[in-house]
Design an enzyme around this catalytic site. Structure first.
Site, PDB file in Angstrom:
ATOM      1  N   CYS A 141       0.859  -1.016   0.150  1.00 20.33           N
ATOM      2  CA  CYS A 141       0.037   0.087   0.149  1.00 20.33           C
ATOM      3  C   CYS A 141       0.717   1.429  -0.229  1.00 20.33           C
ATOM      4  O   CYS A 141       1.916   1.288  -0.652  1.00 20.33           O
ATOM      5  CB  CYS A 141      -0.843  -0.147   1.009  1.00 20.33           C
ATOM      6  N   ASN A 149       2.784   1.235   4.882  1.00 24.42           N
ATOM      7  CA  ASN A 149       2.651   0.014   4.863  1.00 24.42           C
ATOM      8  C   ASN A 149       2.475   0.199   6.288  1.00 24.42           C
ATOM      9  O   ASN A 149       3.279  -0.741   7.119  1.00 24.42           O
ATOM     10  CB  ASN A 149       4.156  -0.646   5.060  1.00 24.42           C
ATOM     11  N   ASP A 207      -7.818   3.942   1.331  1.00 25.12           N
ATOM     12  CA  ASP A 207      -7.012   4.037   2.343  1.00 25.12           C
ATOM     13  C   ASP A 207      -7.868   4.755   4.156  1.00 25.12           C
ATOM     14  O   ASP A 207      -8.595   5.470   3.853  1.00 25.12           O
ATOM     15  CB  ASP A 207      -6.060   5.614   1.964  1.00 25.12           C
ATOM     16  N   CYS A 214      -1.210   0.848   7.554  1.00 25.21           N
ATOM     17  CA  CYS A 214      -2.599  -0.100   7.382  1.00 25.21           C
ATOM     18  C   CYS A 214      -3.257  -1.190   6.696  1.00 25.21           C
ATOM     19  O   CYS A 214      -3.397  -2.210   6.811  1.00 25.21           O
ATOM     20  CB  CYS A 214      -2.978   1.700   6.989  1.00 25.21           C
ATOM     21  N   ARG A 215      -3.015  -0.573   5.312  1.00 27.10           N
ATOM     22  CA  ARG A 215      -3.602  -1.417   4.483  1.00 27.10           C
ATOM     23  C   ARG A 215      -2.868  -2.675   3.978  1.00 27.10           C
ATOM     24  O   ARG A 215      -3.613  -4.275   4.377  1.00 27.10           O
ATOM     25  CB  ARG A 215      -4.074  -1.337   3.341  1.00 27.10           C
ATOM     26  N   SER A 216      -1.324  -2.630   3.673  1.00 25.58           N
ATOM     27  CA  SER A 216      -1.111  -3.639   3.005  1.00 25.58           C
ATOM     28  C   SER A 216      -0.878  -4.722   5.296  1.00 25.58           C
ATOM     29  O   SER A 216      -0.593  -5.688   4.344  1.00 25.58           O
ATOM     30  CB  SER A 216       0.404  -3.025   2.870  1.00 25.58           C
TER      31      SER A 216
END
Length: 164
Positions: free
Chosen positions: A9, A12, A128, A14-16
């Protein structure tokens, strides 16, 4: 031979890392640990060395996932050791494909939600959640979980194909 997946993401945090944690759990539940490795990175280095966002950690913990994470930036040199690079939105897809040293490496980059058969094909981004509230992290987790089943099936097929 280990099959290696990297989730990417922006920062690095939150999402990933969320996708990494969920996929680790799926891999373990499927009995593929030792055959499949997953980690994560960001397209930018703003948060290198930091842990995951506390809201990411909270939603993961609330839903039974564990995560030990330190943010890092994706490097083009990693393509040679990775089998699959799973990105969280179309901007990451474009950026990582441009960064790829070869066309073969660029073909390794895929959108996470492309593995969710119920996802709207016109919008495969995982938004995000960083600038929003806890509900954005919950929605992010729902999207990640929905896509992880299909991703695991695709990875399992690749792993089994290697063994044949």
């Amino acid at each position: 031979m280990t099959y290696r997946v990297c989730f990417v993401c922006t920062g690095n945090i939150c999402r990933s890392p969320m996708a990494e944690a969920v996929f680790h759990a799926r891999v373990e539940d499927a009995g593929l640990d030792g055959l499949v490795e997953a980690d994560s990175a960001g397209t930018d280095g703003w948060h290198e060395g930091e842990g995951a966002d506390p809201r990411t950690l909270a939603v993961l913990e609330e839903n039974g996932y564990g995560l030990d994470h330190t943010a890092r930036r994706f490097r083009a040199s990693w393509f040679s050791r990775l089998d699959l690079v799973v990105v969280l939105d179309a901007g990451h897809l474009r950026e990582l494909r441009r960064l790829a040293p070869t066309e073969q490496d660029a073909a390794k980059v895929r959108l996470l939600r492309s593995y969710d058969p119920a996802a709207d094909r016109a919008d495969l981004d995982v938004p995000d959640p960083y600038y929003g509230g806890a509900d954005g992290f919950d929605a992010c987790l729902e999207m990640v979980e929905a896509a992880s089943t299909g991703l695991l099936a695709a990875v399992r097929e690749q792993v089994e194909g290697r063994a044949a």
